[in-house]
Design a protein around this motif. Structure first.
Motif, PDB file in Angstrom:
ATOM      1  N   GLU A  16      29.242 -24.857   5.857  1.00 45.83           N
ATOM      2  CA  GLU A  16      27.739 -25.353   5.362  1.00 45.83           C
ATOM      3  C   GLU A  16      26.682 -26.257   5.988  1.00 45.83           C
ATOM      4  OE1 GLU A  16      25.392 -26.722   2.512  1.00 45.83           O
ATOM      5  OE2 GLU A  16      26.948 -27.730   3.473  1.00 45.83           O
ATOM      6  N   SER A  17      27.048 -26.775   6.593  1.00 43.51           N
ATOM      7  CA  SER A  17      26.793 -28.486   7.739  1.00 43.51           C
ATOM      8  C   SER A  17      25.682 -27.598   8.625  1.00 43.51           C
ATOM      9  CB  SER A  17      26.988 -29.620   8.026  1.00 43.51           C
ATOM     10  OG  SER A  17      26.819 -30.389   8.500  1.00 43.51           O
ATOM     11  N   ALA A  19      25.057 -24.514   8.547  1.00 42.10           N
ATOM     12  CA  ALA A  19      23.947 -23.243   8.484  1.00 42.10           C
ATOM     13  C   ALA A  19      22.395 -24.199   7.598  1.00 42.10           C
ATOM     14  CB  ALA A  19      24.270 -22.467   6.731  1.00 42.10           C
ATOM     15  N   ARG A  20      22.992 -24.827   6.912  1.00 37.78           N
ATOM     16  CA  ARG A  20      22.122 -25.872   6.427  1.00 37.78           C
ATOM     17  C   ARG A  20      21.282 -26.687   7.594  1.00 37.78           C
ATOM     18  NH1 ARG A  20      23.436 -31.302   5.404  1.00 37.78           N
ATOM     19  NH2 ARG A  20      25.412 -30.619   4.469  1.00 37.78           N
ATOM     20  N   HIS A  21      21.790 -26.559   8.293  1.00 34.71           N
ATOM     21  CA  HIS A  21      20.771 -27.411   9.715  1.00 34.71           C
ATOM     22  C   HIS A  21      20.213 -26.966  10.808  1.00 34.71           C
ATOM     23  CE1 HIS A  21      21.252 -32.265   9.066  1.00 34.71           C
ATOM     24  NE2 HIS A  21      23.134 -31.972   8.275  1.00 34.71           N
ATOM     25  N   ARG A  22      21.085 -25.443  10.258  1.00 37.04           N
ATOM     26  CA  ARG A  22      20.464 -24.265  11.908  1.00 37.04           C
ATOM     27  C   ARG A  22      21.376 -24.661  12.629  1.00 37.04           C
ATOM     28  NH1 ARG A  22      20.550 -20.591   7.787  1.00 37.04           N
ATOM     29  NH2 ARG A  22      18.708 -20.504   6.342  1.00 37.04           N
ATOM     30  N   ALA A  27      24.712 -30.799  12.721  1.00 36.55           N
ATOM     31  CA  ALA A  27      25.928 -30.015  11.973  1.00 36.55           C
ATOM     32  C   ALA A  27      27.202 -31.077  12.435  1.00 36.55           C
ATOM     33  CB  ALA A  27      26.622 -29.583  11.752  1.00 36.55           C
ATOM     34  N   GLU A  30      26.542 -34.766  11.699  1.00 38.98           N
ATOM     35  CA  GLU A  30      26.966 -35.555  10.115  1.00 38.98           C
ATOM     36  C   GLU A  30      28.572 -35.113   9.930  1.00 38.98           C
ATOM     37  OE1 GLU A  30      24.394 -33.077   6.906  1.00 38.98           O
ATOM     38  OE2 GLU A  30      26.137 -32.162   6.368  1.00 38.98           O
ATOM     39  N   GLU A  68      24.799 -15.494   5.338  1.00 39.33           N
ATOM     40  CA  GLU A  68      24.173 -16.128   4.247  1.00 39.33           C
ATOM     41  C   GLU A  68      24.748 -16.621   2.424  1.00 39.33           C
ATOM     42  OE1 GLU A  68      20.761 -17.516   3.382  1.00 39.33           O
ATOM     43  OE2 GLU A  68      20.052 -16.459   5.707  1.00 39.33           O
ATOM     44  N   ARG A  75      28.798 -23.319  -0.415  1.00 40.60           N
ATOM     45  CA  ARG A  75      27.913 -24.376  -0.890  1.00 40.60           C
ATOM     46  C   ARG A  75      28.016 -24.722  -2.962  1.00 40.60           C
ATOM     47  NH1 ARG A  75      22.889 -23.099   1.564  1.00 40.60           N
ATOM     48  NH2 ARG A  75      23.773 -24.331   3.001  1.00 40.60           N
ATOM     49  N   GLU A  79      29.536 -27.612  -4.533  1.00 40.03           N
ATOM     50  CA  GLU A  79      28.832 -28.703  -5.203  1.00 40.03           C
ATOM     51  C   GLU A  79      30.105 -28.709  -5.897  1.00 40.03           C
ATOM     52  OE1 GLU A  79      25.730 -26.462  -5.763  1.00 40.03           O
ATOM     53  OE2 GLU A  79      24.640 -26.875  -3.893  1.00 40.03           O
ATOM     54  N   CYS A 100      18.757 -40.616   3.005  1.00 48.25           N
ATOM     55  CA  CYS A 100      18.431 -39.465   4.674  1.00 48.25           C
ATOM     56  C   CYS A 100      17.837 -40.559   5.531  1.00 48.25           C
ATOM     57  CB  CYS A 100      18.040 -37.596   4.502  1.00 48.25           C
ATOM     58  SG  CYS A 100      18.670 -36.979   3.463  1.00 48.25           S
TER      59      CYS A 100
END
Length: 106
Positions: A16-17, A19-22, A27, A30, A68, A75, A79, A100
């Motif tokens: 997930e990290s 994917a969020r940061h690409r 990632a 983090e 995707e 995600r 959550e 952030c």
């Protein structure tokens, strides 16, 4: 619930990290692991799922169409886990402060 033992929740957080940061390096920062460790976790999960989550290219990565869909569901599930923990401890989203900053500044 037997299937839950087959799922590595840390790998899901890492995917997930990423994917969020690409980006596997960000990632890793983090998640406090190396970019190589991120890549290994992603590869292991891709092998388990039998489809590619990411297309790799240079320093950036992009999600495949299957990735995707998968990451969106992961995600959502993560959550829901966070919400369940907050509910169990009597916390609410209204009391969460998210800040952030760049790692060099922090």
């Amino acid at each position: 619930m037997r299937l839950l033992s087959q799922v590595n929740l840390n790998s899901l957080k890492i995917v997930e990290s990423a994917a969020r940061h690409r980006n596997f390096t960000r990632a890793g920062e983090e998640q406090f692991i190396t970019a190589s460790a991120v890549s290994q976790r992603v590869k292991g999960l891709e092998d388990q799922l039998r489809f590619k989550i990411f297309e790799r290219g240079g320093n950036a990565v992009s999600l495949t169409p299957e990735g995707e869909t998968y990451v969106a569901r992961v995600r959502e599930a993560l959550e829901r886990i966070v919400a369940a923990n907050m509910e169990a401890t009597g916390q609410s989203q209204a009391h969460v402060l998210r800040i952030c900053v760049l790692p060099t500044f922090a």
